[in-house]
Design an enzyme around this catalytic site. Structure first.
Site, PDB file in Angstrom:
ATOM      1  N   LYS A 111       2.715  -4.160  -0.444  1.00 47.13           N
ATOM      2  CA  LYS A 111       2.151  -3.319  -1.498  1.00 47.13           C
ATOM      3  C   LYS A 111       2.811  -3.603  -2.853  1.00 47.13           C
ATOM      4  O   LYS A 111       2.172  -3.453  -3.889  1.00 47.13           O
ATOM      5  CB  LYS A 111       2.348  -1.850  -1.088  1.00 47.13           C
ATOM      6  CG  LYS A 111       1.730  -0.822  -1.989  1.00 47.13           C
ATOM      7  CD  LYS A 111       0.367  -0.362  -1.506  1.00 47.13           C
ATOM      8  CE  LYS A 111      -0.278   0.644  -2.422  1.00 47.13           C
ATOM      9  NZ  LYS A 111      -0.032   2.019  -2.020  1.00 47.13           N
ATOM     10  N   LYS A 194      -5.706  -8.059   8.289  1.00 46.65           N
ATOM     11  CA  LYS A 194      -5.893  -6.963   9.238  1.00 46.65           C
ATOM     12  C   LYS A 194      -7.074  -6.084   8.828  1.00 46.65           C
ATOM     13  O   LYS A 194      -7.231  -5.786   7.645  1.00 46.65           O
ATOM     14  CB  LYS A 194      -4.598  -6.130   9.216  1.00 46.65           C
ATOM     15  CG  LYS A 194      -4.502  -5.053  10.245  1.00 46.65           C
ATOM     16  CD  LYS A 194      -3.293  -4.168   9.965  1.00 46.65           C
ATOM     17  CE  LYS A 194      -3.602  -3.171   8.864  1.00 46.65           C
ATOM     18  NZ  LYS A 194      -2.639  -2.088   8.713  1.00 46.65           N
ATOM     19  N   LYS A 197      -9.120   0.568   7.060  1.00 51.54           N
ATOM     20  CA  LYS A 197     -10.092   1.532   6.546  1.00 51.54           C
ATOM     21  C   LYS A 197     -10.124   1.568   5.023  1.00 51.54           C
ATOM     22  O   LYS A 197     -11.041   2.106   4.433  1.00 51.54           O
ATOM     23  CB  LYS A 197      -9.816   2.918   7.121  1.00 51.54           C
ATOM     24  CG  LYS A 197      -8.370   3.348   7.061  1.00 51.54           C
ATOM     25  CD  LYS A 197      -8.066   4.440   8.085  1.00 51.54           C
ATOM     26  CE  LYS A 197      -6.569   4.702   8.176  1.00 51.54           C
ATOM     27  NZ  LYS A 197      -6.157   5.331   9.409  1.00 51.54           N
TER      28      LYS A 197
END
Ligand code: TYM
Length: 327
Positions: A111, A194, A197
């Site tokens: 991140k 990966k 959502k």
């Protein structure tokens, strides 16, 4: 009897990645183990949430737990914010972990690759410690999770070891249990990453998705350059991903999938895969609706679970407080 514990963060729609990597395995051996499954809703605060949505999603996830087969009479189902011991132990454990260890967490590193860590919320930085508290409160032996959470379970183990070394045997050392296939379901539009959502809708299949959309997404899924349906994650990552998804939903091994589709082309394989997933999801969705439509029942299941969880968690917390010298 061993204790098995795991959780699902209510931050977006559940995907088939969550299902194959984690939830699918949770109902196994419920009666033989002490099983604890929960919704870590305070983890969701590490990113800004709409309050009404967060509340709704928390209940959705409890209904999904029941839909996949978690049985409230055999397992403890709890909502993290309703068992305050999690937050209390979290603070204590925050003092048994270093900045360096948390900086090495892959999720945080990913991140902050492009931007500096200065603008990141402290909660996002140290949420693996809250996760350690979730795990250690219940003398957890095994944590069934997807690949991306294994490093966090390892951190919980390190924190437990450190605490035990100072204060004597207090915490059981947990270990992550990662499935041999489906531990890292990849994006349908780019198998390097990966499935998540938080990415664009075309990249994932949600558990609540309708059949038409599921079939369409698999039809559009990227494939590799040749035409054979062989499991070779290194050279054929896209097909390997689709084979793992098929194997997971059909409950067969990889070799069996290769055999079924040995003489078939990608088009036929993707159509069959879409139909298989759509059909399995339709069954899960019916179960989900059954539980989700009765909020009163859902709340009583949560309350029953919270009460049982609190008994275990408060005992452990009291032991820890005494050991570190807190009144
Ligand atoms: P979360 O909510 O992101 O994911 C829930 C579970 O789904 C798995 N998973 C996947 N598995 C395979 N392929 C994928 N593409 C994929 N995406 C997600 C995750 O590995 C996870 O097992 N921090 C945790 C929640 C948590 C927790 C805990 C888990 C909080 N406290 C204590 C275990 C024990 C999380 O964010 O998972």
């Amino acid at each position: 009897m061993k204790t098995v514990l795991s959780g699902l963060k209510p931050t977006g729609e559940m995907t088939i990645g969550n299902y194959l990597g984690a939830m699918k395995h949770w109902p196994l051996n419920q009666g033989d183990n002490r099983s604890i499954f929960f919704v870590p809703n305070t983890h969701a605060l590490t990113a800004r949430q709409d309050p009404a949505e967060l509340k709704k999603r928390t209940l959705d996830l409890v209904a999904w737990l029941l839909a996949v087969g978690v049985d409230p009479d055999k397992s403890i189902i709890l909502v993290q914010s309703m068992v305050p011991a999690h937050a209390e132990l979290f603070w204590i454990l925050d003092n048994f972990v270093t900045m360096g260890e948390l900086h090495r967490m892959t999720q945080f590193k990913d991140k902050t690759k492009k931007t500096s860590s200065e603008g990141q919320l402290v909660g996002f930085f140290n949420y693996p410690v809250l996760m350690a508290a979730d795990i250690l409160l219940y003398d957890t032996n095994e944590v069934p999770v997807g690949d991306d959470q294994a490093q966090h379970v390892e951190l919980a183990r390190n924190i437990a070891t450190r605490f035990n070394n100072i204060y004597g045997e207090t915490f059981i050392l947990p270990k992550a249990v990662v499935p041999s296939h489906g531990a890292r379901v990849k994006r349908l539009d780019d198998p390097r990453y990966k499935m998540s959502k938080s990415d664009r809708p075309d990249s994932y299949v949600a558990l609540g998705e309708n059949a038409e959309s599921v079939v369409k997404k698999f039809k559009r899924a990227v494939t590799d350059s040749d035409t054979t349906i062989i499991y070779d994650p290194k050279n054929k990552p896209a097909i390997a991903n689709l084979i793992e998804i098929y194997a997971g939903f059909a409950d067969v091994d990889i070799a069996k999938v290769e055999k079924i589709f040995a003489a078939k082309g990608y088009g036929e394989f993707k159509q069959a895969l879409g139909e298989l997933v759509a059909q399995k999801l339709a069954t899960l969705q019916l179960e989900f609706e059954k539980y989700r439509s009765n909020e009163e029942k859902l709340m009583s299941i949560i309350e029953q679970g919270n009460t049982r969880a609190s008994q275990i968690a408060n005992k452990k917390l009291a032991e820890v407080k005494i050991k570190v010298g807190l009144l």
